[in-house]
Scaffold this motif. Structure first.
Motif, short mmCIF file in Angstrom:
data_model
loop_
_atom_site.label_atom_id
_atom_site.label_comp_id
_atom_site.label_asym_id
_atom_site.label_seq_id
_atom_site.Cartn_x
_atom_site.Cartn_y
_atom_site.Cartn_z
N GLN A 155 38.73 50.84 47.20
CA GLN A 155 37.45 50.77 46.51
C GLN A 155 37.66 50.52 45.02
OE1 GLN A 155 35.40 54.37 47.51
NE2 GLN A 155 34.78 53.64 49.56
N ASP A 156 38.72 51.13 44.44
CA ASP A 156 39.04 50.90 43.03
C ASP A 156 39.40 49.44 42.80
OD1 ASP A 156 38.56 53.51 42.37
OD2 ASP A 156 40.68 54.12 42.36
N ASN A 157 40.15 48.87 43.73
CA ASN A 157 40.54 47.47 43.61
C ASN A 157 39.33 46.55 43.64
OD1 ASN A 157 43.22 48.07 43.37
ND2 ASN A 157 43.72 47.72 45.53
N VAL A 158 38.36 46.89 44.42
CA VAL A 158 37.17 46.07 44.52
C VAL A 158 36.43 46.09 43.18
CG1 VAL A 158 34.91 45.87 45.64
CG2 VAL A 158 36.94 46.37 47.00
N THR A 159 36.35 47.24 42.56
CA THR A 159 35.64 47.35 41.30
C THR A 159 36.49 46.85 40.13
OG1 THR A 159 36.37 49.63 41.01
CG2 THR A 159 34.24 49.29 42.07
N ALA A 160 37.82 46.67 40.30
CA ALA A 160 38.70 46.24 39.22
C ALA A 160 38.76 44.72 39.08
CB ALA A 160 40.10 46.78 39.45
N THR A 161 37.98 43.98 39.83
CA THR A 161 37.95 42.53 39.70
C THR A 161 37.42 42.17 38.32
OG1 THR A 161 37.47 42.37 42.05
CG2 THR A 161 37.08 40.41 40.74
N PRO A 162 38.19 41.34 37.59
CA PRO A 162 37.76 41.03 36.23
C PRO A 162 36.47 40.20 36.22
CG PRO A 162 39.79 39.85 36.80
CD PRO A 162 39.43 40.72 37.94
N SER A 163 35.69 40.46 35.20
CA SER A 163 34.44 39.73 35.05
C SER A 163 34.73 38.34 34.49
CB SER A 163 33.50 40.51 34.11
OG SER A 163 34.05 40.48 32.80
N PRO A 164 33.79 37.42 34.57
CA PRO A 164 34.00 36.07 34.02
C PRO A 164 34.29 36.09 32.53
CG PRO A 164 32.07 36.08 35.45
CD PRO A 164 32.53 37.49 35.33
N GLU A 165 33.70 37.03 31.80
CA GLU A 165 33.97 37.13 30.36
C GLU A 165 35.42 37.52 30.10
OE1 GLU A 165 31.31 38.93 31.72
OE2 GLU A 165 29.79 37.46 31.18
N GLU A 166 35.91 38.47 30.92
CA GLU A 166 37.30 38.90 30.77
C GLU A 166 38.25 37.75 31.11
OE1 GLU A 166 37.28 42.28 33.36
OE2 GLU A 166 36.98 43.70 31.71
N LEU A 167 37.94 37.02 32.17
CA LEU A 167 38.77 35.87 32.55
C LEU A 167 38.78 34.83 31.44
CD1 LEU A 167 37.84 35.35 36.31
CD2 LEU A 167 40.03 36.09 35.38
N LEU A 168 37.61 34.58 30.86
CA LEU A 168 37.50 33.62 29.77
C LEU A 168 38.32 34.07 28.56
CD1 LEU A 168 36.23 31.01 28.73
CD2 LEU A 168 34.31 32.39 27.90
N ALA A 169 38.24 35.35 28.22
CA ALA A 169 38.99 35.89 27.08
C ALA A 169 40.50 35.77 27.33
CB ALA A 169 38.59 37.33 26.82
N GLU A 170 40.88 36.05 28.56
CA GLU A 170 42.31 35.96 28.92
C GLU A 170 42.81 34.52 28.82
OE1 GLU A 170 44.72 36.68 32.99
OE2 GLU A 170 43.45 38.36 32.37
N GLU A 171 42.02 33.58 29.33
CA GLU A 171 42.39 32.17 29.25
C GLU A 171 42.41 31.67 27.80
OE1 GLU A 171 43.58 30.03 31.56
OE2 GLU A 171 43.63 31.80 32.84
N LYS A 172 41.47 32.14 27.00
CA LYS A 172 41.42 31.76 25.59
C LYS A 172 42.67 32.28 24.86
CE LYS A 172 38.55 32.09 21.47
NZ LYS A 172 37.35 32.66 20.86
N ASP A 173 43.07 33.51 25.16
CA ASP A 173 44.28 34.08 24.56
C ASP A 173 45.51 33.27 24.95
OD1 ASP A 173 45.70 36.22 23.12
OD2 ASP A 173 46.49 36.72 25.11
N ARG A 174 45.59 32.89 26.23
CA ARG A 174 46.73 32.08 26.68
C ARG A 174 46.74 30.73 25.96
NH1 ARG A 174 46.51 31.16 32.62
NH2 ARG A 174 48.30 29.86 32.17
N TYR A 175 45.55 30.13 25.80
CA TYR A 175 45.44 28.84 25.11
C TYR A 175 45.88 28.96 23.65
CZ TYR A 175 43.34 24.93 22.67
OH TYR A 175 43.15 23.85 21.86
N ILE A 176 45.44 29.99 22.96
CA ILE A 176 45.80 30.18 21.55
C ILE A 176 47.30 30.37 21.41
CG2 ILE A 176 45.58 31.78 19.60
CD1 ILE A 176 42.61 32.10 20.41
N ARG A 177 47.88 31.15 22.30
CA ARG A 177 49.34 31.37 22.25
C ARG A 177 50.10 30.07 22.53
NH1 ARG A 177 50.80 36.77 22.17
NH2 ARG A 177 49.09 38.20 22.57
N LEU A 178 49.65 29.31 23.48
CA LEU A 178 50.29 28.04 23.80
C LEU A 178 50.17 27.06 22.63
CD1 LEU A 178 51.72 26.38 26.00
CD2 LEU A 178 49.48 25.63 26.76
#
Length: 178
Positions: free
Chosen positions: A26-49
């Protein structure tokens, strides 16, 4: 009776594990990242690259500049022997030669030296009485110092030293006082 107790305990343990596994799932189900979190993570990866790529460009351009600065180093080192021969010839002609010959050889020597200077070659200015510096001088031998103030200092310069774009390509060969 003991076997029955052990079986009951193992059944209870299995039930507890199942309850824990259900809670974890049940914790795993609720731990799915939100689209905002995914976007922030991808943005961070892009900036680092992007930053990594910018550093790569700076490093390669610096390496390219250094390559062009020192590409002719081997040729310059081979020309130093010719430059030394010119200097020796000038000394000999000045001693017992014709002034017209001296002037002609001196003209060629200056032209040759100027072309090498244009390409980044510089003569190290070393004279007797200077402090000995291992970064620029190579001690050929030590002799007893002619005077007290020349102890540990340069007594004579045997061969001129040269730098190419502030990098030593030939150390000045000197005699030091002991």
């Amino acid at each position: 009776m003991e076997n029955q107790d052990i079986n009951e305990e193992s059944i209870n343990n299995q039930e507890e594990n199942n309850v824990q596994n259900d809670a974890t799932s049940q914790d795993n189900v609720t731990a799915t990242p939100s689209p905002e979190e995914l976007l922030a993570e991808e943005k961070d990866r892009y900036i680092r690259l992007y930053a990594e790529f910018e550093n790569y460009k700076k490093r390669t351009s610096k390496e390219k500049i250094e390559f062009f600065q020192y590409a002719n180093q081997e040729m310059m080192v081979s020309m130093l022997g010719v430059l030394d021969d010119f200097e020796r010839a000038l000394k000999e002609i000045a001693k017992n030669g014709n002034p017209a010959d001296l002037q002609g050889v001196e003209l060629i020597y200056q032209k040759f030296k100027n072309k090498l200077t244009e390409k980044g070659l510089k003569t190290m200015e070393v004279k007797a009485g200077d402090s000995f510096d291992v970064d620029f001088h190579e001690a050929i031998t030590q002799i007893p110092a002619p005077s007290e103030d020349l102890k540990g200092k340069i007594v004579d310069v045997i061969e001129t030293g040269y730098t190419l774009n502030d990098k030593v390509i030939r150390f000045a060969k000197v005699v030091t006082g002991n």
